[in-house]
Design an enzyme around this catalytic site. Structure first.
Site, PDB file in Angstrom:
ATOM      1  N   ALA A 157      44.537  33.704  39.744  1.00  0.00           N
ATOM      2  CA  ALA A 157      45.709  33.208  40.481  1.00  0.00           C
ATOM      3  C   ALA A 157      45.608  33.602  41.948  1.00  0.00           C
ATOM      4  O   ALA A 157      45.075  34.660  42.286  1.00  0.00           O
ATOM      5  CB  ALA A 157      46.971  33.794  39.868  1.00  0.00           C
TER       6      ALA A 157
ATOM      7  N   GLY B 276      42.912  34.369  35.805  1.00  0.00           N
ATOM      8  CA  GLY B 276      43.157  32.975  35.426  1.00  0.00           C
ATOM      9  C   GLY B 276      41.907  32.122  35.446  1.00  0.00           C
ATOM     10  O   GLY B 276      41.825  31.130  34.712  1.00  0.00           O
TER      11      GLY B 276
ATOM     12  N   GLU C 150      40.407  32.656  32.227  1.00  0.00           N
ATOM     13  CA  GLU C 150      41.218  31.963  31.216  1.00  0.00           C
ATOM     14  C   GLU C 150      40.937  30.460  31.199  1.00  0.00           C
ATOM     15  O   GLU C 150      41.001  29.828  30.139  1.00  0.00           O
ATOM     16  CB  GLU C 150      42.705  32.263  31.461  1.00  0.00           C
ATOM     17  CG  GLU C 150      43.037  33.725  31.149  1.00  0.00           C
ATOM     18  CD  GLU C 150      44.460  34.096  31.504  1.00  0.00           C
ATOM     19  OE1 GLU C 150      44.814  33.973  32.700  1.00  0.00           O
ATOM     20  OE2 GLU C 150      45.217  34.510  30.607  1.00  0.00           O
TER      21      GLU C 150
ATOM     22  N   GLU D 175      44.351  41.728  35.294  1.00  0.00           N
ATOM     23  CA  GLU D 175      45.812  41.602  35.452  1.00  0.00           C
ATOM     24  C   GLU D 175      46.520  42.944  35.325  1.00  0.00           C
ATOM     25  O   GLU D 175      47.519  43.197  35.989  1.00  0.00           O
ATOM     26  CB  GLU D 175      46.371  40.619  34.403  1.00  0.00           C
ATOM     27  CG  GLU D 175      46.091  39.166  34.693  1.00  0.00           C
ATOM     28  CD  GLU D 175      44.722  38.694  34.226  1.00  0.00           C
ATOM     29  OE1 GLU D 175      43.865  39.539  33.878  1.00  0.00           O
ATOM     30  OE2 GLU D 175      44.516  37.467  34.210  1.00  0.00           O
TER      31      GLU D 175
HETATM   32  N1  CO8 Z   1      43.935  35.098  45.536  1.00  0.00           N
HETATM   33  C1  CO8 Z   1      43.890  34.684  46.827  1.00  0.00           C
HETATM   34  N2  CO8 Z   1      42.842  34.927  47.666  1.00  0.00           N
HETATM   35  C2  CO8 Z   1      41.813  35.618  47.139  1.00  0.00           C
HETATM   36  C3  CO8 Z   1      41.789  36.100  45.827  1.00  0.00           C
HETATM   37  C4  CO8 Z   1      42.917  35.785  44.972  1.00  0.00           C
HETATM   38  N3  CO8 Z   1      42.971  36.106  43.669  1.00  0.00           N
HETATM   39  N4  CO8 Z   1      40.637  36.776  45.623  1.00  0.00           N
HETATM   40  C5  CO8 Z   1      39.964  36.717  46.771  1.00  0.00           C
HETATM   41  N5  CO8 Z   1      40.661  36.029  47.706  1.00  0.00           N
HETATM   42  C6  CO8 Z   1      40.286  35.753  49.080  1.00  0.00           C
HETATM   43  C7  CO8 Z   1      40.368  37.023  49.926  1.00  0.00           C
HETATM   44  O1  CO8 Z   1      41.697  37.271  50.347  1.00  0.00           O
HETATM   45  C8  CO8 Z   1      39.435  36.681  51.055  1.00  0.00           C
HETATM   46  O2  CO8 Z   1      40.070  35.801  51.973  1.00  0.00           O
HETATM   47  P1  CO8 Z   1      40.120  36.156  53.558  1.00  0.00           P
HETATM   48  O3  CO8 Z   1      38.668  36.147  53.967  1.00  0.00           O
HETATM   49  O4  CO8 Z   1      40.920  35.032  54.138  1.00  0.00           O
HETATM   50  O5  CO8 Z   1      40.747  37.504  53.661  1.00  0.00           O
HETATM   51  C9  CO8 Z   1      38.335  35.872  50.375  1.00  0.00           C
HETATM   52  O6  CO8 Z   1      38.911  35.379  49.160  1.00  0.00           O
HETATM   53  C10 CO8 Z   1      37.127  36.727  50.019  1.00  0.00           C
HETATM   54  O7  CO8 Z   1      37.558  37.845  49.250  1.00  0.00           O
HETATM   55  P2  CO8 Z   1      37.229  39.395  49.636  1.00  0.00           P
HETATM   56  O8  CO8 Z   1      37.103  39.543  51.121  1.00  0.00           O
HETATM   57  O9  CO8 Z   1      38.205  40.257  48.931  1.00  0.00           O
HETATM   58  O10 CO8 Z   1      35.757  39.520  49.021  1.00  0.00           O
HETATM   59  P3  CO8 Z   1      35.124  40.825  48.336  1.00  0.00           P
HETATM   60  O11 CO8 Z   1      33.709  40.487  48.074  1.00  0.00           O
HETATM   61  O12 CO8 Z   1      35.423  42.030  49.130  1.00  0.00           O
HETATM   62  O13 CO8 Z   1      35.904  40.977  46.922  1.00  0.00           O
HETATM   63  C11 CO8 Z   1      36.864  40.259  44.830  1.00  0.00           C
HETATM   64  C12 CO8 Z   1      35.872  39.927  45.975  1.00  0.00           C
HETATM   65  C13 CO8 Z   1      36.375  41.464  44.058  1.00  0.00           C
HETATM   66  C14 CO8 Z   1      36.897  39.043  43.910  1.00  0.00           C
HETATM   67  C15 CO8 Z   1      38.250  40.553  45.412  1.00  0.00           C
HETATM   68  O14 CO8 Z   1      38.581  39.510  46.335  1.00  0.00           O
HETATM   69  C16 CO8 Z   1      39.347  40.666  44.403  1.00  0.00           C
HETATM   70  O15 CO8 Z   1      39.452  41.675  43.709  1.00  0.00           O
HETATM   71  N6  CO8 Z   1      40.172  39.605  44.274  1.00  0.00           N
HETATM   72  C17 CO8 Z   1      41.323  39.637  43.386  1.00  0.00           C
HETATM   73  C18 CO8 Z   1      40.897  39.322  41.970  1.00  0.00           C
HETATM   74  C19 CO8 Z   1      42.062  39.399  40.997  1.00  0.00           C
HETATM   75  O16 CO8 Z   1      42.729  40.405  40.851  1.00  0.00           O
HETATM   76  N7  CO8 Z   1      42.301  38.263  40.283  1.00  0.00           N
HETATM   77  C20 CO8 Z   1      43.285  38.210  39.235  1.00  0.00           C
HETATM   78  C21 CO8 Z   1      44.550  37.596  39.702  1.00  0.00           C
HETATM   79  S1  CO8 Z   1      45.792  37.703  38.453  1.00  0.00           S
HETATM   80  C22 CO8 Z   1      45.559  36.325  37.494  1.00  0.00           C
HETATM   81  O17 CO8 Z   1      44.686  35.533  37.675  1.00  0.00           O
HETATM   82  C23 CO8 Z   1      46.555  36.137  36.382  1.00  0.00           C
HETATM   83  C24 CO8 Z   1      46.846  34.697  36.183  1.00  0.00           C
HETATM   84  C25 CO8 Z   1      47.938  34.540  35.161  1.00  0.00           C
HETATM   85  C26 CO8 Z   1      48.770  33.306  35.458  1.00  0.00           C
HETATM   86  C27 CO8 Z   1      50.085  33.719  36.023  1.00  0.00           C
HETATM   87  C28 CO8 Z   1      50.798  32.556  36.660  1.00  0.00           C
HETATM   88  C29 CO8 Z   1      51.780  33.029  37.725  1.00  0.00           C
END
Ligand code: CO8
Length: 268
Positions: free
Chosen positions: A73, A118, A121, A141
């Site tokens: 997400a 997600g 998923e 999550e």
């Molecule tokens: N959402 C939005 N933007 C994201 C996300 C995300 N989940 N993940 C990465 N990005 C963006 C970053 O903000 C960044 O953008 P910017 O350059 O503009 O700042 C770009 O992508 C690159 O990311 P990073 O700079 O963070 O790159 P890294 O190599 O340092 O790290 C990671 C990569 C490890 C993937 C890290 O970005 C991270 O941990 N991301 C979050 C992952 C996460 O927690 N995902 C789970 C989300 S919860 C979910 O999916 C539940 C869904 C259930 C449905 C519910 C409905 C409401």
């Protein structure tokens, strides 16, 4: 026949038709394909369109960009939810995963790089998962004070068993492609991203060349059967098997075998 990609929901999700294969590409590489509203809408529409297109016999879901399939997400869209009514509105937003799971045609996920939350998923709602060696899976999550909310708590244990799924969901730990293969999260591995693109498309082509009604029925027998007890599941299998005995495609398969030629399946 190849068509130019159509876009669904801005350009967040692209759809292309190559022969009998519908290719859906998650296309927000600048945000590691995070699921925002445009992805939700685009993926839902793409699945519905491809399922109702009689030319399409298999679907491939893949993602653009070097870094990954999908990081889940879009956390930047997360807003405080202060009432049950508002929470219910958010809760209704998993139609995109339901649309993947509702495809009657076989669907393959080609996973590279990050496949988190997600995004994982979405892959779990597919029938077959193939990953490149750089794939990294996880359900993080719990680290956000949530639980998987798009089918993960139900589909992952059914796929790999409750103990292993709980381990992954309670720790939120990431795991790589080899581990995904060992756990049974994926059934095939490709050595790199280029090989993944080739192997996933070849697999989709191979499945698209099968008799489509048999492909749809084997999917139905397995997915609907998983929710039934053994006796009811075997009854479902019998019904579907019997229906296939009446199809032109099964006569064509036998005729082609006798005549030592390639069968031509029409889905009748
Ligand atoms: N959402 C939005 N933007 C994201 C996300 C995300 N989940 N993940 C990465 N990005 C963006 C970053 O903000 C960044 O953008 P910017 O350059 O503009 O700042 C770009 O992508 C690159 O990311 P990073 O700079 O963070 O790159 P890294 O190599 O340092 O790290 C990671 C990569 C490890 C993937 C890290 O970005 C991270 O941990 N991301 C979050 C992952 C996460 O927690 N995902 C789970 C989300 S919860 C979910 O999916 C539940 C869904 C259930 C449905 C519910 C409905 C409401």
């Amino acid at each position: 026949m190849t068509t130019d990609p159509e876009s669904h929901g801005d350009t967040a999700v692209l759809v292309e038709r190559r022969g009998g294969v519908g290719i859906v590409t998650l296309n927000r590489p600048e945000a590691l394909n995070a699921i925002n509203m445009a992805v939700r809408r685009g993926l839902t529409q793409a699945c519905r369109d491809l399922d109702s297109d009689p030319e399409i016999r298999a679907v491939l879901i893949r993602a653009a960009g070097d870094r990954g399939f999908c990081v889940g997400a879009d956390i930047k869209e997360f807003r405080p939810v202060d009432s049950a009514v508002a929470a219910r509105r958010v809760d209704g937003s998993i139609a995109y995963v339901d649309a993947v799971a509702a495809l009657t045609k076989p669907v393959i996920a080609a996973v590279h790089g990050f496949c988190l939350g997600g995004g994982f998923e979405i892959a779990l709602a597919c029938d077959i998962r193939i990953a490149s060696a750089d794939a990294l899976f996880g359900l993080p999550e719990i680290n956000l004070g949530l639980i998987p909310g798009a089918g993960g708590t139900q589909r992952l244990p059914r796929l790999i068993g409750a103990g292993r799924a709980l381990d992954l969901m309670l720790t939120g730990e990431r795991f790589g492609a080899e581990e995904a293969l060992r756990l049974g999260v994926v059934s095939r591995l490709a050595p790199n991203r280029d090989a993944l693109a080739e192997q996933a498309l070849a697999l989709a082509d191979a499945i698209a060349a099968k008799p489509p009604t048999a492909a749809a029925f084997v999917k139905e027998a397995v997915t609907a059967g998983a929710d039934l007890d053994l006796k009811a599941g075997i009854a479902l299998e019998r019904t579907l098997f019997t229906l296939l005995l009446t199809t032109e495609d099964r006569m064509e398969a036998a005729a082609a075998f006798r005549e030592k030629r390639r069968p031509v399946f029409k889905g009748r």
